[in-house]
Write a protein that holds these residues in place. Structure first.
Motif, PDB file in Angstrom:
ATOM      1  N   THR A  32      35.295   9.132  -1.343  1.00 26.74           N
ATOM      2  CA  THR A  32      35.814   8.397  -2.498  1.00 26.74           C
ATOM      3  C   THR A  32      37.249   7.943  -2.260  1.00 26.74           C
ATOM      4  OG1 THR A  32      34.393   9.713  -3.953  1.00 26.74           O
ATOM      5  CG2 THR A  32      36.213   8.512  -4.979  1.00 26.74           C
ATOM      6  N   ALA A  33      38.075   8.830  -1.713  1.00 26.95           N
ATOM      7  CA  ALA A  33      39.471   8.469  -1.468  1.00 26.95           C
ATOM      8  C   ALA A  33      39.586   7.312  -0.491  1.00 26.95           C
ATOM      9  CB  ALA A  33      40.234   9.682  -0.946  1.00 26.95           C
ATOM     10  N   LEU A  34      38.751   7.325   0.533  1.00 23.80           N
ATOM     11  CA  LEU A  34      38.816   6.257   1.531  1.00 23.80           C
ATOM     12  C   LEU A  34      38.330   4.920   0.966  1.00 23.80           C
ATOM     13  CD1 LEU A  34      37.660   8.207   4.665  1.00 23.80           C
ATOM     14  CD2 LEU A  34      39.864   7.133   4.333  1.00 23.80           C
ATOM     15  N   GLN A  35      37.416   4.978   0.002  1.00 24.06           N
ATOM     16  CA  GLN A  35      36.984   3.740  -0.627  1.00 24.06           C
ATOM     17  C   GLN A  35      38.099   3.120  -1.471  1.00 24.06           C
ATOM     18  OE1 GLN A  35      34.058   2.169  -0.069  1.00 24.06           O
ATOM     19  NE2 GLN A  35      33.589   3.785   1.403  1.00 24.06           N
ATOM     20  N   LEU A  36      38.986   3.982  -1.985  1.00 29.39           N
ATOM     21  CA  LEU A  36      40.058   3.500  -2.853  1.00 29.39           C
ATOM     22  C   LEU A  36      41.288   3.040  -2.078  1.00 29.39           C
ATOM     23  CD1 LEU A  36      39.833   6.213  -5.666  1.00 29.39           C
ATOM     24  CD2 LEU A  36      38.870   3.901  -5.672  1.00 29.39           C
ATOM     25  N   ILE A  37      41.385   3.419  -0.794  1.00 29.90           N
ATOM     26  CA  ILE A  37      42.535   3.020   0.008  1.00 29.90           C
ATOM     27  C   ILE A  37      42.431   1.529   0.329  1.00 29.90           C
ATOM     28  CG2 ILE A  37      43.692   3.298   2.240  1.00 29.90           C
ATOM     29  CD1 ILE A  37      42.840   6.194   2.219  1.00 29.90           C
ATOM     30  N   PRO A  38      43.490   0.755   0.081  1.00 29.34           N
ATOM     31  CA  PRO A  38      43.419  -0.678   0.388  1.00 29.34           C
ATOM     32  C   PRO A  38      43.330  -0.919   1.891  1.00 29.34           C
ATOM     33  CG  PRO A  38      45.644  -0.056  -0.246  1.00 29.34           C
ATOM     34  CD  PRO A  38      44.780   1.144  -0.512  1.00 29.34           C
ATOM     35  N   GLY A  39      42.691  -2.030   2.255  1.00 30.95           N
ATOM     36  CA  GLY A  39      42.548  -2.367   3.668  1.00 30.95           C
ATOM     37  C   GLY A  39      41.097  -2.517   4.060  1.00 30.95           C
ATOM     38  N   PRO A  41      38.264  -1.963   6.959  1.00 35.36           N
ATOM     39  CA  PRO A  41      37.994  -1.249   8.214  1.00 35.36           C
ATOM     40  C   PRO A  41      37.714  -2.192   9.385  1.00 35.36           C
ATOM     41  CG  PRO A  41      36.795  -0.240   6.402  1.00 35.36           C
ATOM     42  CD  PRO A  41      37.385  -1.506   5.875  1.00 35.36           C
ATOM     43  N   VAL A  42      37.068  -3.297   9.136  1.00 31.85           N
ATOM     44  CA  VAL A  42      36.766  -4.237  10.221  1.00 31.85           C
ATOM     45  C   VAL A  42      38.069  -4.809  10.779  1.00 31.85           C
ATOM     46  CG1 VAL A  42      35.608  -6.381  10.834  1.00 31.85           C
ATOM     47  CG2 VAL A  42      34.512  -4.770   9.282  1.00 31.85           C
ATOM     48  N   THR A  43      39.005  -5.149   9.915  1.00 29.40           N
ATOM     49  CA  THR A  43      40.302  -5.641  10.375  1.00 29.40           C
ATOM     50  C   THR A  43      41.037  -4.585  11.183  1.00 29.40           C
ATOM     51  OG1 THR A  43      40.463  -7.080   8.434  1.00 29.40           O
ATOM     52  CG2 THR A  43      42.503  -6.610   9.612  1.00 29.40           C
ATOM     53  N   VAL A  44      40.907  -3.323  10.757  1.00 29.35           N
ATOM     54  CA  VAL A  44      41.525  -2.228  11.508  1.00 29.35           C
ATOM     55  C   VAL A  44      40.922  -2.129  12.901  1.00 29.35           C
ATOM     56  CG1 VAL A  44      41.811   0.271  11.606  1.00 29.35           C
ATOM     57  CG2 VAL A  44      42.157  -0.935   9.457  1.00 29.35           C
ATOM     58  N   MET A  45      39.593  -2.270  12.980  1.00 27.34           N
ATOM     59  CA  MET A  45      38.919  -2.152  14.275  1.00 27.34           C
ATOM     60  C   MET A  45      39.288  -3.300  15.212  1.00 27.34           C
ATOM     61  SD  MET A  45      35.064  -0.799  13.433  1.00 27.34           S
ATOM     62  CE  MET A  45      34.875  -1.293  11.722  1.00 27.34           C
ATOM     63  N   LEU A  46      39.380  -4.507  14.666  1.00 23.13           N
ATOM     64  CA  LEU A  46      39.663  -5.671  15.499  1.00 23.13           C
ATOM     65  C   LEU A  46      41.146  -5.891  15.734  1.00 23.13           C
ATOM     66  CD1 LEU A  46      37.088  -8.186  13.955  1.00 23.13           C
ATOM     67  CD2 LEU A  46      36.898  -6.923  16.105  1.00 23.13           C
ATOM     68  N   GLY A  47      41.976  -5.338  14.866  1.00 23.76           N
ATOM     69  CA  GLY A  47      43.404  -5.580  14.972  1.00 23.76           C
ATOM     70  C   GLY A  47      43.839  -6.627  13.965  1.00 23.76           C
ATOM     71  N   GLY A 267      46.116  17.449  14.697  1.00 21.29           N
ATOM     72  CA  GLY A 267      47.164  16.774  13.937  1.00 21.29           C
ATOM     73  C   GLY A 267      47.265  15.300  14.258  1.00 21.29           C
ATOM     74  N   ALA A 268      47.408  14.971  15.526  1.00 20.93           N
ATOM     75  CA  ALA A 268      47.509  13.564  15.922  1.00 20.93           C
ATOM     76  C   ALA A 268      46.225  12.811  15.585  1.00 20.93           C
ATOM     77  CB  ALA A 268      47.797  13.472  17.415  1.00 20.93           C
ATOM     78  N   LEU A 269      45.089  13.462  15.748  1.00 20.22           N
ATOM     79  CA  LEU A 269      43.807  12.823  15.437  1.00 20.22           C
ATOM     80  C   LEU A 269      43.705  12.524  13.940  1.00 20.22           C
ATOM     81  CD1 LEU A 269      41.262  12.033  17.054  1.00 20.22           C
ATOM     82  CD2 LEU A 269      40.259  14.217  16.351  1.00 20.22           C
ATOM     83  N   MET A 270      44.202  13.445  13.109  1.00 21.52           N
ATOM     84  CA  MET A 270      44.142  13.252  11.669  1.00 21.52           C
ATOM     85  C   MET A 270      45.034  12.092  11.228  1.00 21.52           C
ATOM     86  SD  MET A 270      44.689  16.154   8.723  1.00 21.52           S
ATOM     87  CE  MET A 270      43.434  17.189   9.491  1.00 21.52           C
ATOM     88  N   LEU A 271      46.238  12.006  11.786  1.00 22.06           N
ATOM     89  CA  LEU A 271      47.131  10.894  11.451  1.00 22.06           C
ATOM     90  C   LEU A 271      46.531   9.559  11.889  1.00 22.06           C
ATOM     91  CD1 LEU A 271      50.623  12.376  12.374  1.00 22.06           C
ATOM     92  CD2 LEU A 271      49.703  11.964  10.099  1.00 22.06           C
ATOM     93  N   GLN A 272      45.950   9.539  13.071  1.00 22.00           N
ATOM     94  CA  GLN A 272      45.327   8.315  13.579  1.00 22.00           C
ATOM     95  C   GLN A 272      44.168   7.887  12.689  1.00 22.00           C
ATOM     96  OE1 GLN A 272      43.740   8.767  17.563  1.00 22.00           O
ATOM     97  NE2 GLN A 272      42.206   7.196  17.192  1.00 22.00           N
ATOM     98  N   ALA A 273      43.358   8.836  12.264  1.00 21.06           N
ATOM     99  CA  ALA A 273      42.200   8.503  11.439  1.00 21.06           C
ATOM    100  C   ALA A 273      42.619   8.019  10.056  1.00 21.06           C
ATOM    101  CB  ALA A 273      41.295   9.724  11.312  1.00 21.06           C
ATOM    102  N   ALA A 274      43.619   8.660   9.460  1.00 21.73           N
ATOM    103  CA  ALA A 274      44.034   8.288   8.107  1.00 21.73           C
ATOM    104  C   ALA A 274      44.696   6.915   8.083  1.00 21.73           C
ATOM    105  CB  ALA A 274      44.978   9.338   7.539  1.00 21.73           C
ATOM    106  N   THR A 275      45.587   6.658   9.029  1.00 25.31           N
ATOM    107  CA  THR A 275      46.278   5.364   9.049  1.00 25.31           C
ATOM    108  C   THR A 275      45.340   4.227   9.429  1.00 25.31           C
ATOM    109  OG1 THR A 275      46.982   5.786  11.332  1.00 25.31           O
ATOM    110  CG2 THR A 275      48.519   6.378   9.570  1.00 25.31           C
ATOM    111  N   GLY A 276      44.296   4.504  10.201  1.00 26.62           N
ATOM    112  CA  GLY A 276      43.349   3.482  10.610  1.00 26.62           C
ATOM    113  C   GLY A 276      42.145   3.341   9.710  1.00 26.62           C
ATOM    114  N   LYS A 277      42.130   4.110   8.603  1.00 30.22           N
ATOM    115  CA  LYS A 277      40.991   4.088   7.680  1.00 30.22           C
ATOM    116  C   LYS A 277      39.672   4.263   8.437  1.00 30.22           C
ATOM    117  CE  LYS A 277      39.389   1.887   3.464  1.00 30.22           C
ATOM    118  NZ  LYS A 277      39.255   0.656   2.651  1.00 30.22           N
TER     119      LYS A 277
END
Length: 318
Positions: A32-39, A41-47, A267-277
């Motif tokens: 649910t939280a990830l659905q509410l985060i703006p952004g 995912p396809v744009t994140v994957m492609l850059g 830790g690094a994996l969690m930050l990467q996953a959260a910022t990249g949705k």
């Protein structure tokens, strides 16, 4: 089936049902939280500067099921989780379980070392100060409060400045060998030790006033010997409860510490996953944290039965 055995089966079934409910709730909250985060995912994957045509973006959405309605996405993901499939990372295109498995061991090492150091410090300080002079207790309480109220990254920076930059005893970053583990583990352990020492000292002081402690002192045992041999066992239940809760939260606390010390891990994996949705990876990490709490709670229940035999009948028949 005998009544005791039947009661034991019921107790185990209740524990498994509670664990499943916790994991389901954690997965639902994360989704649910990830659905509410703006952004997107396809744009994140492609850059952000990708010029991929719409049909390519549509193909990626279809591959990951992002073109489906949100309830259907949720139901599909729960079905994968029930089969033990955590999905594929949006960013790395690799299975989530493999990514977590590669980074889990350094974090487990750090968490285990920090918990061991915290318990050692807490027991040492509590036994040394319980029932002692008010000035000694006040000094210990002040230091415990200072460590508890200090952010972990600040403690880490102080330790780095003192023992790495000035004294050059321990390496600044890395994860090679025991010396590289000392400062990160101490950074995580000090706040935990402060809390545990306060709780244990109160329990020890109450236990040392009990008749069994007075009887042991009358036989010639020192106050320290009585505390270690007798009072410590009687005051251990609150310590075990708090230790279990802190152990379950160590994965989250390791994020900042691993960042400060440049260590690999969750830790690094969690930050990467959260910022990249990266939804599959985030949910996998959330479930890992929830599983850590469930495991810690289960171990606490088992330790209760070991420490206090009177609870065995109650826990089985209750």
């Amino acid at each position: 089936m005998r009544p005791t055995a039947a009661a034991l089966v019921r107790a185990v079934a209740r524990r498994l049902a509670a664990a499943a409910a916790v994991l389901l709730g954690a997965a639902t909250v994360a989704f649910t939280a990830l659905q509410l985060i703006p952004g997107d995912p396809v744009t994140v994957m492609l850059g952000p500067f990708s010029s991929a045509p719409p049909e390519v973006r549509a193909g990626i959405r279809a591959h990951f099921g992002l073109d489906q309605p949100v309830p259907q996405q949720y139901a599909t993901y729960l079905g994968h989780l029930l089969r033990g499939d955590f999905g594929e990372s949006y960013q790395s295109q690799r299975p989530v379980a493999a990514l977590i498995g590669e980074q889990l061991w350094p974090t487990v090492q750090l968490a285990a070392a920090a918990l061991a150091v915290a318990l050692l410090l807490a027991v040492t300080v509590a036994v040394a100060t319980a029932g002692r002079r008010p000035a000694l207790r006040a000094a210990a309480s002040f230091l415990e409060l200072l460590t508890v109220s200090s952010p972990s990254y600040w403690i880490g920076l102080l330790l780095l400045t003192a023992f790495s930059f000035q004294l050059r005893i321990f390496p600044v970053t890395g994860d090679q060998g025991l010396p590289a583990l000392v400062l990160p583990a101490l950074t995580l352990a000090l706040p935990m030790a402060g809390v545990l020492a306060q709780v244990l000292r109160e329990g020890l002081e109450a236990a040392l006033e009990q008749p069994f402690a007075l009887t042991a002192r009358s036989r010639g045992l020192s106050r320290t010997a009585v505390a270690l041999r007798h009072a410590l066992r009687h005051s251990a239940l609150p310590l075990v409860t708090l230790t279990g809760w802190l152990a379950g939260s160590l994965l989250g606390g390791a994020v900042l510490v691993e960042t400060v010390f440049g260590r690999p891990g969750i830790g690094a994996l969690m930050l990467q996953a959260a910022t990249g949705k990266d939804m599959p990876l985030v949910v996998g990490l959330v479930l890992l944290s929830a599983a850590a709490f469930v495991l810690a709670s289960t171990l606490v229940d088992l330790l209760y039965l070991v420490i206090d035999p009177r609870l065995r009948t109650d826990r089985v028949t209750g």
